[in-house]
Design a protein around this motif. Structure first.
Motif, PDB file in Angstrom:
ATOM      1  N   ALA A  77     -11.514 -38.195 -19.034  1.00 52.56           N
ATOM      2  CA  ALA A  77     -11.388 -37.800 -20.456  1.00 52.56           C
ATOM      3  C   ALA A  77      -9.725 -37.164 -20.338  1.00 52.56           C
ATOM      4  N   SER A  78      -9.111 -37.030 -21.678  1.00 51.39           N
ATOM      5  CA  SER A  78      -8.100 -36.597 -21.778  1.00 51.39           C
ATOM      6  C   SER A  78      -8.275 -34.955 -22.171  1.00 51.39           C
ATOM      7  N   ASP A  79      -7.221 -34.035 -22.026  1.00 46.99           N
ATOM      8  CA  ASP A  79      -7.411 -32.467 -22.432  1.00 46.99           C
ATOM      9  C   ASP A  79      -7.507 -32.614 -23.815  1.00 46.99           C
ATOM     10  N   CYS A  80      -6.917 -33.525 -24.590  1.00 47.14           N
ATOM     11  CA  CYS A  80      -7.112 -33.485 -26.236  1.00 47.14           C
ATOM     12  C   CYS A  80      -8.453 -33.881 -26.432  1.00 47.14           C
ATOM     13  N   GLY A  81      -9.073 -34.825 -25.730  1.00 49.14           N
ATOM     14  CA  GLY A  81     -10.369 -35.537 -25.975  1.00 49.14           C
ATOM     15  C   GLY A  81     -11.372 -34.493 -25.691  1.00 49.14           C
ATOM     16  N   VAL A  82     -11.193 -33.528 -24.701  1.00 46.15           N
ATOM     17  CA  VAL A  82     -12.182 -32.598 -24.045  1.00 46.15           C
ATOM     18  C   VAL A  82     -11.995 -31.349 -25.222  1.00 46.15           C
ATOM     19  N   PHE A  83     -10.705 -31.269 -25.772  1.00 46.18           N
ATOM     20  CA  PHE A  83     -10.620 -30.007 -26.643  1.00 46.18           C
ATOM     21  C   PHE A  83     -11.359 -30.244 -27.816  1.00 46.18           C
ATOM     22  N   ASN A  84     -11.024 -31.573 -28.527  1.00 42.82           N
ATOM     23  CA  ASN A  84     -11.847 -32.173 -29.729  1.00 42.82           C
ATOM     24  C   ASN A  84     -13.375 -32.076 -29.774  1.00 42.82           C
ATOM     25  N   GLN A  85     -14.024 -31.944 -28.638  1.00 44.31           N
ATOM     26  CA  GLN A  85     -15.270 -31.880 -28.420  1.00 44.31           C
ATOM     27  C   GLN A  85     -15.955 -30.588 -28.109  1.00 44.31           C
ATOM     28  N   CYS A  86     -15.014 -29.846 -28.197  1.00 41.67           N
ATOM     29  CA  CYS A  86     -15.423 -28.057 -27.663  1.00 41.67           C
ATOM     30  C   CYS A  86     -15.880 -27.260 -29.099  1.00 41.67           C
ATOM     31  N   SER A  87     -16.426 -26.218 -28.588  1.00 41.64           N
ATOM     32  CA  SER A  87     -16.669 -25.107 -29.720  1.00 41.64           C
ATOM     33  C   SER A  87     -15.234 -24.200 -30.309  1.00 41.64           C
ATOM     34  N   LEU A  88     -14.392 -24.314 -29.408  1.00 46.61           N
ATOM     35  CA  LEU A  88     -13.028 -23.658 -29.747  1.00 46.61           C
ATOM     36  C   LEU A  88     -12.288 -24.558 -31.096  1.00 46.61           C
ATOM     37  N   PHE A  89     -12.407 -25.777 -30.850  1.00 44.76           N
ATOM     38  CA  PHE A  89     -11.931 -26.862 -31.819  1.00 44.76           C
ATOM     39  C   PHE A  89     -12.718 -26.538 -33.145  1.00 44.76           C
ATOM     40  N   ASP A  90     -13.927 -26.393 -32.817  1.00 49.26           N
ATOM     41  CA  ASP A  90     -14.682 -26.536 -34.153  1.00 49.26           C
ATOM     42  C   ASP A  90     -14.672 -25.193 -34.977  1.00 49.26           C
ATOM     43  N   GLY A  91     -14.356 -24.248 -33.988  1.00 51.71           N
ATOM     44  CA  GLY A  91     -14.194 -22.830 -34.880  1.00 51.71           C
ATOM     45  C   GLY A  91     -12.891 -22.721 -35.258  1.00 51.71           C
ATOM     46  N   LEU A  92     -11.834 -23.253 -34.985  1.00 52.40           N
ATOM     47  CA  LEU A  92     -10.452 -23.589 -35.549  1.00 52.40           C
ATOM     48  C   LEU A  92     -10.421 -24.542 -36.687  1.00 52.40           C
ATOM     49  N   GLU A  93     -10.898 -25.624 -36.741  1.00 54.53           N
ATOM     50  CA  GLU A  93     -11.193 -26.438 -37.962  1.00 54.53           C
ATOM     51  C   GLU A  93     -11.934 -25.906 -38.851  1.00 54.53           C
ATOM     52  N   ASN A  94     -13.018 -25.095 -38.563  1.00 57.15           N
ATOM     53  CA  ASN A  94     -13.884 -24.527 -39.721  1.00 57.15           C
ATOM     54  C   ASN A  94     -13.521 -23.186 -40.229  1.00 57.15           C
ATOM     55  N   ASN A  95     -12.386 -22.685 -39.374  1.00 60.76           N
ATOM     56  CA  ASN A  95     -12.033 -21.262 -39.692  1.00 60.76           C
ATOM     57  C   ASN A  95     -13.003 -20.256 -39.411  1.00 60.76           C
ATOM     58  N   THR A  96     -13.930 -20.200 -38.307  1.00 57.95           N
ATOM     59  CA  THR A  96     -14.973 -19.284 -38.296  1.00 57.95           C
ATOM     60  C   THR A  96     -14.907 -18.611 -37.019  1.00 57.95           C
ATOM     61  N   LEU A  97     -13.651 -18.501 -36.590  1.00 58.79           N
ATOM     62  CA  LEU A  97     -13.166 -17.516 -35.433  1.00 58.79           C
ATOM     63  C   LEU A  97     -12.393 -16.398 -35.612  1.00 58.79           C
ATOM     64  N   GLY A  98     -12.219 -16.136 -36.948  1.00 59.46           N
ATOM     65  CA  GLY A  98     -11.634 -15.006 -37.528  1.00 59.46           C
ATOM     66  C   GLY A  98      -9.951 -15.196 -37.346  1.00 59.46           C
ATOM     67  N   PHE A  99      -9.451 -16.398 -37.135  1.00 63.73           N
ATOM     68  CA  PHE A  99      -8.058 -16.662 -36.593  1.00 63.73           C
ATOM     69  C   PHE A  99      -6.998 -16.118 -37.799  1.00 63.73           C
TER      70      PHE A  99
END
Length: 151
Positions: A77-99
Motif C-alpha cells: 500500500a502507499s502512505d496516502c492509501g493507508v491514510f485515506n482508510q484511517c480514522s484520522l482521515f475520516d475525522g479531518l474530512e468530516n471535521n470531527t477532530l475539533g481541528f
C-alpha cells in the motif's frame, strides 16, 4: 492527539516557536517496517523498495513525538492509501477532530487554515501542506520549501 481547537492551536504555536512555521499541527509520514515474508502472502506485503513490510503511518509533534499512529497496513500500500482508510482521515474530512478553524498568521490579517505537513505522497487538501515541486523554483519558493522541510 489534540481533540479541540485550543489543543490544535497550542500544537501549532509549538511548531511556530520551534521551527518558525506557523499553523502546522503535526507532520504525517509513513515508514516501512521490514518483516519476514508472511506465509502465502504473495505480493501483498512486498513493497516498492523490494522487501516485505508493514507500514507505520504517524503524526508527530514539533519534538518528533508520536501523537497518532496507525500500524500494520500491508507493505504494498502507499502512505496516502493507508491514510485515506484511517480514522484520522475520516475525522479531518468530516471535521470531527475539533481541528482549528481559519485564523490569520502572526502579524497578518488574512485568515489561513491550520494544516499537517506532508510529503508529495499525499494530495493537497486545505488541511495539508507539501513542498513546491523542485523544478524551476523562484527563490521565495525554495526558501518556503526549506522552512517546510525543517518543520
Amino acid at each position: 492527539m489534540p481533540d479541540n481547537p485550543d489543543e490544535w492551536r497550542t500544537m501549532a504555536e509549538r511548531f511556530g516557536r520551534k521551527w518558525n512555521f506557523h499553523h502546522a499541527c503535526g507532520a504525517i509520514d509513513g515508514k516501512h517496517i521490514a518483516i519476514k515474508e508472511p506465509h502465502k502472502s504473495e505480493s501483498l506485503y512486498h513493497n516498492y523498495k523490494g522487501f516485505f513490510s508493514i507500514i507505520l503511518l504517524a503524526v508527530v509533534d514539533p519534538d518528533y513525538k508520536f501523537v497518532w499512529v496507525d500500524v500494520g497496513a500491508n507493505g504494498s500500500a502507499s502512505d496516502c492509501g493507508v491514510f485515506n482508510q484511517c480514522s484520522l482521515f475520516d475525522g479531518l474530512e468530516n471535521n470531527t477532530l475539533g481541528f482549528q478553524a481559519l485564523e490569520p498568521l502572526p502579524d497578518d490579517d488574512r485568515p489561513l487554515p491550520y494544516f499537517f505537513i506532508v510529503d508529495d505522497a499525499f494530495p493537497l487538501r486545505s488541511w495539508m501542506m507539501e513542498l513546491f515541486s523542485a523544478r524551476g523554483l523562484a527563490h521565495k519558493d525554495r526558501e518556503f520549501n526549506y522552512h517546510l522541510s525543517r518543520a
